[in-house]
Each structure stands twice: as structure tokens, then as C-alpha cells.
Design a protein around this motif. Structure first.
Motif, short mmCIF file in Angstrom:
data_model
loop_
_atom_site.label_atom_id
_atom_site.label_comp_id
_atom_site.label_asym_id
_atom_site.label_seq_id
_atom_site.Cartn_x
_atom_site.Cartn_y
_atom_site.Cartn_z
N THR A 1 1.04 -0.97 0.19
CA THR A 1 0.19 0.01 0.31
C THR A 1 0.89 1.30 -0.17
OG1 THR A 1 0.15 0.16 1.84
CG2 THR A 1 -1.36 -1.31 1.00
N ALA A 2 1.96 1.18 -0.57
CA ALA A 2 2.94 2.72 -0.76
C ALA A 2 1.51 3.72 -1.82
CB ALA A 2 4.61 1.59 -1.18
N ASN B 1 -4.67 3.92 2.62
CA ASN B 1 -3.09 3.68 2.30
C ASN B 1 -2.23 4.68 1.35
OD1 ASN B 1 -2.94 5.98 5.65
ND2 ASN B 1 -4.28 5.40 4.99
N ALA B 2 -2.87 4.14 -0.37
CA ALA B 2 -1.53 3.60 -0.87
C ALA B 2 -1.68 4.98 -2.28
CB ALA B 2 -2.48 2.46 -1.99
N GLY B 3 -1.19 5.17 -3.19
CA GLY B 3 -1.75 6.38 -4.01
C GLY B 3 -1.55 6.36 -5.60
N SER C 1 0.76 8.82 5.38
CA SER C 1 1.11 7.65 4.66
C SER C 1 0.17 7.55 3.19
CB SER C 1 1.04 6.70 5.28
OG SER C 1 1.12 5.09 4.84
N GLY C 2 -0.96 8.42 2.97
CA GLY C 2 -1.36 8.45 2.50
C GLY C 2 -1.54 8.14 0.53
N GLY C 3 -0.11 8.97 -0.11
CA GLY C 3 0.35 8.97 -1.25
C GLY C 3 -0.17 10.02 -2.19
N THR D 1 5.73 3.69 3.34
CA THR D 1 4.74 3.57 1.97
C THR D 1 3.99 4.17 2.62
OG1 THR D 1 3.26 2.66 4.23
CG2 THR D 1 4.56 0.69 3.46
N SER D 2 4.85 5.81 1.62
CA SER D 2 3.42 6.88 1.87
C SER D 2 3.20 6.95 0.49
CB SER D 2 4.70 7.99 2.08
OG SER D 2 4.53 7.96 3.62
N GLY D 3 4.20 6.56 -0.78
CA GLY D 3 4.15 6.62 -1.89
C GLY D 3 4.35 8.12 -2.66
K LIG Z 1 0.89 5.15 0.79
#
Ligand SMILES: [K+]
Ligand SMILES: [K+]
Lengths: 445, 445
Positions: free
Chosen positions: A54-55, A172-174, A276-278, A389-391
Motif C-alpha cells: 500500500t505504498a 493509504n496507497a496512492g 502515509s496517504g500517497g 509506504t507513503s508513496g
Molecule cells: K501510501
């Protein structure tokens, strides 16, 4: 194999390796790619890792590189990764509490036992699923209606984009279906607010969400973990908001051209996302160095334990702050709101934070060696984004060679499963104390 | 005032503030400056702080800006600062051991008492003075003879430069009587080796030097503190050496033009210096980003406790490494060579390290705001150099405005007295445990 599964803490890395392998194969299918042929191994591996962890970091343009099927697979992988980490981390946390002979606040109605009963596992899986789908559904509804009515998208397309984006937000992936990410929505409250709230909810973690929804009106009954996470998250959100608003106010590349209310909205979004949203509604490559520095720090801290967010976790950070505070006051115990924090928990927090620093520092050094002419802070930002894993990206990821992509993939994997594995493995395998050596106090500082 | 002196840990900051005030006044005398008029307040304050804190950072060209009298005053201030920190930190360390009811290995022949007897204070002052003057004298002899015979300097000039440079080396400061620092000596073994050895000896610290000289042939009798410092220092020296040699080997701006043996010599010097020495035989502004990154890390760790070196200290760093290692092995105690490390010492180490990170991060952010167009890593390097009183510079210090100079001066002061004050103040004022709250273990990681 059997030995791996006997150690509960090893299940998380093992499950993630398997999921990444499957994801890589799926993304290498020709049907996943928009153009001719299939995606190369490294691209598929990187993207699958980024989705499962979930990056949301991408080495290719997500919108144009993958087919509709590929996008659907990305959504599924993200969902699986987010759900997997939430539930596995929650169960491990419960197991740790049980082994240490403590009442589990999470499942207070169930009798305490040294292991976890099947019914409890089912309970956690159900609760996490309900939280996840409910949040995603509400978010999807609002975003879909907005895209359908205000942007003249056909209903089907709006629904698909709403669903995909909501999944990305809660987990919280992007990944973004648009080439410019969310830049075109910078001033749209109906898009930004629901998605950002979904990011925050997803980043609180199952234990906190369960406890907060159960005892919403009685915060005084909350466990130390929940209170640390909730108040700590509010503080970090305020810091992120103030940083973006303050440093970017007149930056022509970011907030400068926006009106005051849009500046506030964009700062709310971008101050939340490092947790960590991204996705981003403003261009990170144009951001002020100060903003990037604070963002890098916020990414390192990340979100709540057993959540879809990454980083060393809010509780880890604030526990360490309390350790220092107690030390400064000369208190023999570390006390958070009338609860003494176990020495072993303090040591876990120290270990998780310092190992995190070591991993990010090592990754940054290797990436510096693999790039040339890229400023240090950009490399650090990208390594931190992967670890937490913020992306978020200032654009470096897309320019890396294969070795650099593998480094980032390793950072995402270690960041995703590492802190959980470290914290729980250690708690679970504590050896018995057969004898003690005499105590000594080396001079420190 | 009386309250200040009642708290032993407050004496160190208080003494340093007084010394800096006196030094500033002395350096503002017209006789201290080579040109017309007197040095401005900020320049004198910065230079006095840099000398007293044995940093060696300079905003003006030391060689040409100050007169012969000014240079002599710089030597005196450096000597006072180095001697002061060594002795005060040693005495505080003894006081901490006594209060905690532990046998002091440092003064093993004296009976343990809750305070420190006057005879013991005299003992520490004498030992530190003997170590200091002996090291400086031997270093001065070699350097003087070399300058006299190989560089055709008149004996008086060679003696003065030898004395000044030896004082700078042992005290881990880095002021230079030459405009190019030590760049012209890059290939001179007779200059580089004695000075670098003086830096290493000065950076070990009084407790270690006393114990090592007393039990040189029986390392098995060394205290944990001494073993951690000696072996830890060797490891850090090896890391520094390998980093410079590896990354700079073919860098045309640094080691590139040198022969193989000179490359090794220069790497030995530059790999040692980050531990807080401050002079340089190669140009740091031309160094590879990787080298600067590792150097920044080594500066943060610094040298030994109660030494002339800065940083969070070797013991702090390696104790934290042992904490993580024990955690990873699931050991209930942190054991270093058959000695259990007190929980309170672990907490001190965590606090010192994390407060150090916070101070450097804060200083870097403020400096970023005060400069424009300076890359993040250069700003971080300079802030770290000030905090760790290393005194290395990529050239930024000389270009800073007054606000920036004050930030660096504060960083030098906090770095010099902060870690010691934090570590000992906390150890000394530990409150009694009247009651304990129930234990809780928030989820970490
Ligand atoms: K993320
Ligand atoms: K120095």
C-alpha cells in the motif's frame, strides 16, 4: 515452511512475499498492460510490491501503462495488502498481549487465554472488513456523485474512478487513474475531504477504530494505545497542516496561485498525506525544502499501529517522547495518563525507531551510490517515502534504474512488514531469565 | 545563582556561559584583531563559542582576521574549554555513580562515598592535566621539528605553530593558522599522524584514558564503559577510513590526484576527524555526497564521554546498538560482556540520542529558512558539525548571515554541554517512587 508458520511473527513477511509473487505474475500477464507485450519483471515486481505494501509509488505512469484489467488488479492487490496488514497486525498485537498475560482491551468481552480462539480471529476479520467496506463505500458514493455531476463523467466511469480512488485512500496507497494524480482536484472540497478522511480513518488502525466506535462518548475509558494514537494523530495532522500552509503560502509552484480557502484545503490534504496517504493535489517536486524536510519526518512517524498506514507508527513516536519527558523530569517510571509503560514496550519502541533510522539511512546511501547529481534530500525523501509506504515522490522513482527500483521495493517491503515483525517477534520470543549478570552503568552523553 | 550551583549538572552550562562571555570580551579587544578597529560582537561571540566549545568552526579567516594576540587567546580558550569539559564531565560521571551507590571504577582506590571528596576532585584535575599536557607536548615536539626542518620555518614560528596546532588537535578543535587549514600537509606523515593520534587520544575521555593506562595489559579488567569506548572507537575509525578511501579514491577534488600511500594517509586523517577533530587535509566542499552522508552520521556519534570530542558519544551509540540486539534476540536484559546495563542507563541513552536528533533537525530547519539555494545536505552537514562540535565545514558557515551564525553558536553550545547536562542531570535528580500506576503495553510498530 512448518517452522516459519510456527512463529506467528514470521507469518506476516511470509504472506506478503507470497502475495507479491502472485501479484507480480498477474501484472506480467499481457492483459494487464495497456500497450503491446507484457510488463517486464522488474516493473511488475515493483508495482505489485508497491500495491501489496500500500505504498503507491510507481515507476511507470499508472494511468496509461496498465489496462483496465491491470487497474482492477492494482485495486485488488491494494485492498488485499491493506486488509492483510490490518488484520494480521491486530491478531499479532492480541497474541502479544495474551502471551504477556494482559487483558486485551480490544476484545474485552472475550475471556483471556494464552492463544487466540478461532471465534476471535473471525471477529477481527469481520470488524476489519466492516470498517474497510463501510469507509470505502461512503467515500466512493460521494466521489462518484461528484465526478458524475460536476465533471460530466459518464456514470460508469465515475463509479469506477470513485471505487478505485476510495480503495487507494482507505488503504493509504496512492495509485492514481489520472496522469497528474489528483492535481486537478486541488480546489474540490467534495473530492478532497472524503478522500482525506478515508486516509485518516484507514491510518488509525483496527484496535483504535474498534475501541473508539465502541466507547465514542467515553474517551476516559480508552486504552493508552487508543489515546496515544488519537491525540498523537491530531497533533501530527496539525503539524503537517501548519507546515504546508506556512512554508508554501506564496510558493508559485504549489499554493501560491490558489485562493485562501483553497490554500487551506490543499494544506489539509497535503498535511495529512505524509502520514502515509500517497496521493497529492499539489506538486511535491516544486515544494520548499523546509516542507519536504518536515514531510520526511512525518512520513517516518507514519500512522497508527495495525492500520493501513506505514512508518514507525504514532504510538512508537509518542512513547519515545514520553520516555524523554520522564527522563527529563527524573521520573523512575514512564507514565502516560496514569498508566505505566512496560520497560519491554519502551525497548521495543526504541528498537523499532532506531532500526527504522538505520534502514532508511542504509537505503539512502545505496540510492545515492546508484544515482548521480540527485540532491541528497530528494534521495532521502524517496527512500523515506518507500520505507513509510507513503508513496509520495518528487519524481525520482520514475527515473531510477533497475537496481534503484529494487532498493525501493526492498524498502517498501521492510517498511511494511518490518516494524510489525520486529515489534511482535521480539515480544513473542522473549527468553526466560535464568540468571542475571551484575549491573553496570557506562557513562552516557 | 545559589540554586544553580546547588544542582551539579547546572554547573557545566553555567561555567560555559561565563567562559564564552569572557572570551567574547577578550576577542572584541582591538588588540585581538589583525586589522583596524575591533571585531564585531557577533564575530567575537561566534569565535569564542566555537573555541570554548572546541568546535573550530569559523565565520572569518582565522589566519588573517585575528592578530598574534588573538591567536594566543584562541589557543587559551580552546585549552580551557577542552580541559573544562573533560574534568567537569568526569566529576559529574563520578557523582552519578556515587549517587546510584555504585563502585566507581575510575577512582577504585578511593573509598566510595555519596559525594566526591576534595582530594578526588584534585586527583581528576591533575590526571586530566597530565594527560592533556603530555599528549600536547609530544605532538608539539614532532610537529615543530618537522615544520622547522622540512618546511624551513624559523624555529620560533615552527614552535608557535606546533603548539597552537597540538592544542587544537588534542582538544578536538579545528582552528588553523593557515588560510587553507591543513590542506598543504595532506601527504606529510610527520604532521598528520601525530595530530590525528592527538585527536584520537583527546577524544577517548578521561575515564577511559585513566583506566587504560592503569590496566593496559589487562583489558579483561576494563570496565564496560572503557571497553565500549575503545572497541567502539576502533570500529568507527575503521568505518570512517573505509568510507573516505572507498568513495573518494578517484574523486579529482579530493583523493584523486594523490598516490596510493597518500590516499591511505588522507583517509586515515579524514576518517578520524568526523569523530570531532575539525581540521581537514582534503577539501570537504569537493567531497562525494556519500562521504558527506557517512561523515554526518559519524559526527553525530562523536567521541568518548568526558572527552574533548562532541556528539552523542560512542557509548551512547553502542549501548543503543546493544539494546536493539538484545531486543532482536529476545533477551530480557541488555548484556554487554557479562555486565547487565541498567534500565535507567538505557533510557538515558535513548533520551540523549533522540534529543540530539531533535536538536539537529530543528537547527537544520531553521538554517534552511535562513538560507536560500543551499542544498539540504550541506545545511544538515553544517548543523551537525556545530552540534557535534566537529567544526568541519563545506564552506557554508562563512557565508551565513548573523541569524544563521547565532543558530550555529547555539547548536555548538547545546551540543557541547547539552548531552552531558541531560545525561547527568537526569541521573542525579531521579525522584523517589512513591506509588506506581498499573502497567500497560501499547502496540508498537
Ligand atoms: K501510501
Ligand atoms: K572540533
Amino acid at each position: 515452511m512448518r517452522r516459519t508458520l510456527q512463529h506467528p511473527a514470521r507469518i506476516v513477511p511470509f504472506a506478503f512475499v507470497c502475495a507479491i509473487a502472485v501479484g507480480t505474475v498477474v501484472l506480467m500477464l499481457p492483459v494487464s498492460r495497456a500497450g503491446d507485450g507484457h510488463a517486464p519483471l522488474i516493473t511488475a515486481l515493483f508495482t505489485a510490491t508497491s500495491a501489496i505494501c500500500t505504498a503507491g509509488l510507481a515507476t511507470v505512469d499508472t494511468a496509461t501503462y496498465w489496462s483496465g484489467f491491470g487497474h482492477a488488479m492494482l485495486a485488488v492487490l491494494t485492498q488485499l495488502g491493506g486488509y492483510g496488514i490490518m488484520t494480521m497486525a491486530t491478531l499479532l498485537g492480541m497474541l502479544v498481549s495474551r502471551r504477556l498475560g494482559l487483558r486485551s482491551r480490544l476484545m474485552a468481552q472475550v475471556e483471556t487465554s494464552p492463544g487466540i480462539a478461532l471465534g476471535e480471529v473471525r471477529g477481527v476479520l469481520m470488524r476489519a472488513a466492516v470498517i474497510m467496506f463501510a469507509t470505502e463505500f461512503v467515500t466512493m458514493l460521494i466521489v462518484t456523485v461528484r465526478l458524475w455531476t460536476a465533471y460530466d463523467e459518464p456514470f460508469g466511469a465515475a463509479l469506477w474512478e470513485g471505487a478505485f480512488t476510495s480503495i487507494q485512500a482507505f488503504n493509504n496507497a496512492g495509485f492514481a487513474l489520472r496522469g497528474d494524480g489528483m492535481l486537478s482536484f486541488v480546489a474540490d472540497w467534495w473530492i478532497c475531504v472524503p478522500l482525506t478522511l478515508a486516509v485518516i480513518v484507514g491510518g488509525l488502525g483496527v484496535p483504535v477504530l474498534v475501541e473508539v466506535t465502541r466507547e465514542l462518548r467515553r474517551p476516559v475509558h480508552w486504552s493508552t494505545h487508543t489515546r496515544l494514537t488519537v491525540w498523537g494523530s491530531l497533533i501530527l495532522l496539525a503539524v503537517g497542516f501548519a507546515t504546508v500552509l506556512g512554508f508554501e503560502w506564496s510558493n508559485p509552484g504549489t499554493l501560491g496561485p490558489l485562493g485562501v480557502t483553497e490554500k487551506i484545503l490543499a494544506s489539509f490534504v497535503q498535511g495529512t498525506i505524509p502520514r502515509s496517504g500517497g496521493y497529492n493535489t499539489v506538486d511535491f517536486s516544486a515544494m520548499d525544502t523546509d516542507t519536504l524536510a518536515v514531510t520526511t519526518g512525518l512520513m517516518f512517524i507514519g500512522g497508527g499501529s495495525a492500520s493501513t498506514a506505514g512508518g514507525i507508527k504514532v504510538t512508537t513516536f509518542f512513547l519515545l517522547a514520553y520516555v524523554i519527558w520522564s527522563e527529563a523530569r527524573g521520573e523512575p517510571d514512564v507514565v502516560v495518563g496514569r498508566r505505566r509503560i512496560a520497560e519491554s514496550t519502551q525497548r521495543q519502541a526504541t528498537s523499532v525507531a532506531l532500526l527504522g533510522v538505520a534502514v532508511v539511512a542504509g537505503g539512502t546511501l545505496i540510492l545515492l551510490g546508484l544515482t548521480s547529481g540527485v540532491p541528497f534530500d530528494r534521495v532521502l525523501f524517496e527512500a523515506m517515502s518507500a520505507f513509510s509506504t507513503s508513496g509520495l515522490s518528487t519524481g525520482l522513482t520514475a527515473t531510477l534504474n533497475e537496481a534503484g527500483q529494487i532498493v525501493l521495493a526492498v524498502l517498501m517491503f521492510v517498511g511494511r512488514v518490518g516494524t510489525i515483525a520486529v515489534a511482535s517477534a521480539l515480544a513473542l520470543k522473549t527468553r526466560r531469565r535464568l540468571y542475571r549478570y551484575p549491573e553496570e552503568r557506562p557513562i552516557v552523553g
